[in-house]
Design an enzyme around this catalytic site. Sequence first.
Site, PDB file in Angstrom:
ATOM      1  N   ARG A 264       1.030  -1.117   0.101  1.00  0.00           N
ATOM      2  CA  ARG A 264      -0.023  -0.030  -0.064  1.00  0.00           C
ATOM      3  C   ARG A 264       0.927   1.148   0.119  1.00  0.00           C
ATOM      4  NH1 ARG A 264      -2.390   0.898   5.411  1.00  0.00           N
ATOM      5  NH2 ARG A 264      -0.945   2.596   5.191  1.00  0.00           N
ATOM      6  N   HIS A 268      -3.575   4.720   4.782  1.00  0.00           N
ATOM      7  CA  HIS A 268      -4.895   3.723   4.681  1.00  0.00           C
ATOM      8  C   HIS A 268      -5.936   4.550   4.105  1.00  0.00           C
ATOM      9  CE1 HIS A 268      -7.838   1.014   5.739  1.00  0.00           C
ATOM     10  NE2 HIS A 268      -8.476   1.937   6.577  1.00  0.00           N
ATOM     11  N   TYR A 277       3.630   4.854  11.812  1.00  0.00           N
ATOM     12  CA  TYR A 277       3.923   3.507  11.950  1.00  0.00           C
ATOM     13  C   TYR A 277       4.676   2.577  10.908  1.00  0.00           C
ATOM     14  CZ  TYR A 277      -0.087   3.318   8.754  1.00  0.00           C
ATOM     15  OH  TYR A 277      -1.144   3.671   7.848  1.00  0.00           O
TER      16      TYR A 277
HETATM   17  C1  LIG Z   1     -15.519  -6.111  10.630  1.00  0.00           C
HETATM   18  C2  LIG Z   1     -14.569  -4.736  10.719  1.00  0.00           C
HETATM   19  N1  LIG Z   1     -13.851  -4.602  11.847  1.00  0.00           N
HETATM   20  C3  LIG Z   1     -13.096  -3.481  11.528  1.00  0.00           C
HETATM   21  C4  LIG Z   1     -13.093  -2.512  10.657  1.00  0.00           C
HETATM   22  C5  LIG Z   1     -12.085  -1.206  10.719  1.00  0.00           C
HETATM   23  N2  LIG Z   1     -11.154  -1.465   9.209  1.00  0.00           N
HETATM   24  C6  LIG Z   1     -11.327  -0.753   8.261  1.00  0.00           C
HETATM   25  S1  LIG Z   1     -10.192  -1.094   7.230  1.00  0.00           S
HETATM   26  C7  LIG Z   1      -9.511  -2.143   8.317  1.00  0.00           C
HETATM   27  C8  LIG Z   1      -8.141  -2.662   7.918  1.00  0.00           C
HETATM   28  C9  LIG Z   1      -8.176  -3.623   6.898  1.00  0.00           C
HETATM   29  O1  LIG Z   1      -7.028  -4.023   6.307  1.00  0.00           O
HETATM   30  P1  LIG Z   1      -6.658  -5.115   5.055  1.00  0.00           P
HETATM   31  O2  LIG Z   1      -8.033  -6.059   4.952  1.00  0.00           O
HETATM   32  O3  LIG Z   1      -5.376  -5.718   4.834  1.00  0.00           O
HETATM   33  O4  LIG Z   1      -7.264  -4.262   3.816  1.00  0.00           O
HETATM   34  P2  LIG Z   1      -6.593  -2.921   3.281  1.00  0.00           P
HETATM   35  O5  LIG Z   1      -7.218  -1.518   4.004  1.00  0.00           O
HETATM   36  O6  LIG Z   1      -5.071  -2.815   3.478  1.00  0.00           O
HETATM   37  O7  LIG Z   1      -6.794  -2.749   1.786  1.00  0.00           O
HETATM   38  C10 LIG Z   1      -9.928  -2.165   9.760  1.00  0.00           C
HETATM   39  C11 LIG Z   1      -9.524  -2.855  10.558  1.00  0.00           C
HETATM   40  C12 LIG Z   1     -14.025  -2.768   9.683  1.00  0.00           C
HETATM   41  N3  LIG Z   1     -14.216  -1.885   8.603  1.00  0.00           N
HETATM   42  N4  LIG Z   1     -14.837  -3.918   9.548  1.00  0.00           N
END
Ligand SMILES: Cc1ncc(C[n+]2csc(CCOP(=O)(O)OP(=O)(O)O)c2C)c(N)n1
Length: 368
Positions: A264, A268, A277
């Site tokens: 990435r 975020h 971080y």
């Molecule tokens: C069920 C749930 N728990 C927590 C969140 C908060 N949250 C949003 S994005 C994220 C990280 C996701 O990371 P990843 O699956 O690696 O996807 P990326 O954002 O890197 O594309 C979190 C914890 C959420 N949206 N849904």
Amino acid sequence: MTIDVPTSRRSLPQLQPVSFIGADGQPTDAPTEGLSIPSDRTLLGLYQKMVQVRRFEAQVTHLTKQGRLATYPSAAGQEAIEVGATTALAPGDWLFPTYRDTASLLTRGVPVTEILSAFRGDWHCGFDPNEYHTSPAATPLATQTLHATGFAMAAKLKGTDACTLTFLGDGASSEGDTHEAFNFASVWQTPTVFVLQNNQYAISTPLREQSNATMLADRAAGYGMPGIRVDGNDIAAVFAAVTAALERGRDGEGPTLIECLTYRMESHTNSDDPTKYRDSEEVEHWKQFDPIDRLEKHLRSAGVLDDDGAEEIAASAEVLATAVRDAMNTEAEIDPAELFAHVYANPRASLARQQETLEAELAAAVQS
Ligand SMILES: Cc1ncc(C[n+]2csc(CCOP(=O)(O)OP(=O)(O)O)c2C)c(N)n1
Ligand SMILES: [Mg+2]
């Protein structure tokens, strides 16, 4: 008493990711797992889409800084996965994207204004899922994996040849929903392709802090489905792997897990500060694996792209960026009462009361 012991099981994917085009634009000696590199003509089309997608993402990020859009999760650096996987779909297949996958909506042909209305807070989804065979982008992590599995099961029962493709992140791969989706997809042999974008971060959490697996593609074997790891910054590898997985699905051979190794490049979303971080050296390191640069080098050395061609493609991306600016700099006509529409077939009394309250408050605000 004898215990029946199986004579074989699914083997684990190769450790080295499948890749055709290296960071220098030259052929690699990486494993290919029986896949073939797409034609240069196909690759040229994919290059154009990636250039457009990157320009789109940059423009949208600027618009968030100008307050035109509320929030935006950029997929910069992940264009090869977004474009490569989505382009491999047939029009009748269904896409189940996440908040990260706006570029896949653009690739699928959803108009810019419809894509961005959700990010501007104008609408819940913004486009008609049936028209684009694309579900609303899921923000609750991993829920879309179950939708893709269930939809593919229904398609199978109906006797259509539609496949489903869903994106999920490395963080989402640790959710319970993902386990259920992988398991049922394999048990029911649904035509589902799980494209796991391992961009190595779940917001601020690095992969090593949330999974002890050697690699995420290994998990497929435990569910009895094939898993493959590809270089997610090599669009030739992504396109070839997804095309083959869709063919398997259509031939009744069930689901596939494709782990795309990537990074990435941006924060975020525009609301966090990644320097808190992760080291900037890590980001610099990944710049050398850029998916667009390497394909451009490959196409130039193959003689299918020259300066004029590259300029023409860049100009088409500018046209798109202008369209994005024009659309987002125009105030949308929003009726707040629409918030209450399309929620229940028979509106509930509590919701009707909330609607009345909102309408009374809005009317009072207009008068004051
Ligand atoms: C069920 C749930 N728990 C927590 C969140 C908060 N949250 C949003 S994005 C994220 C990280 C996701 O990371 P990843 O699956 O690696 O996807 P990326 O954002 O890197 O594309 C979190 C914890 C959420 N949206 N849904
Ligand atoms: Mg991630």
